[in-house]
Motif scaffolding. Structure first.
Motif: not given
Length: 392
Positions: A165, A290, A292, A295-296
């Motif tokens: 991230s 990326n 965050p 991405t998660e």
């Protein structure tokens, strides 16, 4: 369509940046076969397929296509047939996986709603393939994506996936500095301005950028990979050339590095009475960041699909990418992950022996040879899973 065979074919027939005509034609044919509307020759050799399937988000899936000027030394039965050119970075894996994902998503369109944009990009290796597509009106020809997704095969166990991230891949700038002096006979240096001495002073002073101008908690690299000058021992030349590679994980640090290089080069030249050096950029990649939240969300989909043990955080990667330009231009989040490409048993044996760095060829090595399976199957599944997550 067998993606194993497609991969072998692509590996046998690598093409350099902006020369990916054969690869692009294959991608276009496969997209049309799957039912996509296809646009070719965006940014010279770029190909984009669009599959509209009702209301919903627009998801862009990206694969790069170009190979490298490397002589292959893998011994594979399907090794490159092009002298001096090799898929040493795994872009053949990326193309095969996106082709496979496009077919699977098209075949299961009753299970999702939205729009898929499958983008095959040229010239990632020289840093301007994505920009060339944008400059050629990419987002005037295809729907603006709500998210940009992609993957890069690397020397990790096949089946593993992972994204970092935030700043995930470093920026990279290649600079050429020409130091100009005044040539003459080696026996009369007092009549000259020796560019080799100036260049050597620049090389030495450049080392202080990292040690004295970059904070310890920041990460940056300044490498002088080339210093060329002179033709004969008793001739002081007119000029010297330096080739630099510069990397950082933030645009602020990147700007500071480049400013310091310019200051040092100019200062050392002035101290020797030499003209201002000429500085030119050969290649330039931005920091790949990326999002965050995105991405998660995507890694969560991977954990649900493939298990917790198959998903990791690879940390910041010192390599560079231009995929982020596609997201920035669309004001969309980016999720770009690592796809493991080493047979798990091979990787485990090297890890147990502590010889991963020496026994597992990395990207750009003439020995780089991803395991076909389970790499391709996981790569296709990852693209499909990520796309479906955003199309729900």
């Amino acid at each position: 369509m067998n993606i194993d065979d497609l991969y072998r074919d692509l590996h046998e027939h690598p093409e350099l940046s902006f020369e990916e005509t054969r690869t692009a034609a294959i991608a276009a044919t496969e997209l049309r076969t799957a039912g996509f509307d296809v646009i070719e020759h965006i940014g010279v050799t770029g190909v984009v397929g669009v599959l509209r399937n009702g209301d919903g988000p627009t998801v862009l899936l990206r694969a790069d296509m170009d190979a490298l000027p490397v002589d292959e030394d893998t011994g594979l039965a399907y090794a490159s047939t092009v002298p001096g050119v090799m898929h040493a970075c795994g872009h053949d894996v990326h193309v095969a996986c996106l082709v496979g994902a496009a077919h699977e998503l098209a075949a299961t369109r009753t299970e999702w709603s939205g729009t898929i944009v499958a983008l095959f990009q040229p010239a990632e290796e020289v840093g301007n393939g994505a920009q060339s597509m944008l400059d050629d009106g990419l987002y005037e020809r295809v729907p603006l994506p709500d998210v940009v997704l992609g993957q890069h095969v690397g020397p990790a166990p096949a089946g593993m996936l992972g994204a970092h991230s935030g700043a995930a891949f470093a920026s990279a700038d290649s600079l050429d500095i020409t130091v100009r002096g005044r040539g003459g006979h080696g026996s009369r240096p007092e009549t000259t301005i020796d560019p080799i001495v100036v260049a050597a002073a620049i090389v030495g002073r450049l080392q202080t950028i990292i040690s004295r101008e970059v904070a310890p908690q920041e990460v940056a690299v300044v490498t002088v990979g080339r210093l060329n000058s002179g033709t004969k021992n008793n001739i002081i030349p007119e000029s010297a050339e330096l080739g630099l590679s510069v990397r950082a994980y933030s645009e602020e640090v990147r700007a500071r590095l480049l400013s310091s290089i310019e200051r040092i080069a100019g200062g050392e030249a002035a101290a020797s009475g030499a003209p201002e050096p000429a500085i030119e950029f050969a290649e330039s990649f931005p920091v790949t960041v990326n999002d965050p939240v995105a991405t998660e969300r995507t890694m969560g989909a991977f954990r649900s699909a493939f298990g917790e043990q198959a998903v990791l955080d690879p940390g910041q990667v010192s390599g560079s990418e231009d995929v982020g330009l596609l997201a920035t231009a669309a004001n969309a989040p980016l999720v770009y992950w690592i796809l493991g490409g080493v047979h798990p048993e091979t990787y485990l044996a090297a890890a147990s022996a502590g010889t991963v760095d020496s026994d597992i060829p990395s990207n750009h090595s003439p020995k780089f040879a991803p395991a076909i399976q389970p790499t391709l199957a996981r790569g296709v599944a990852a693209l499909v899973t990520a796309a479906r997550e955003w199309l729900q």
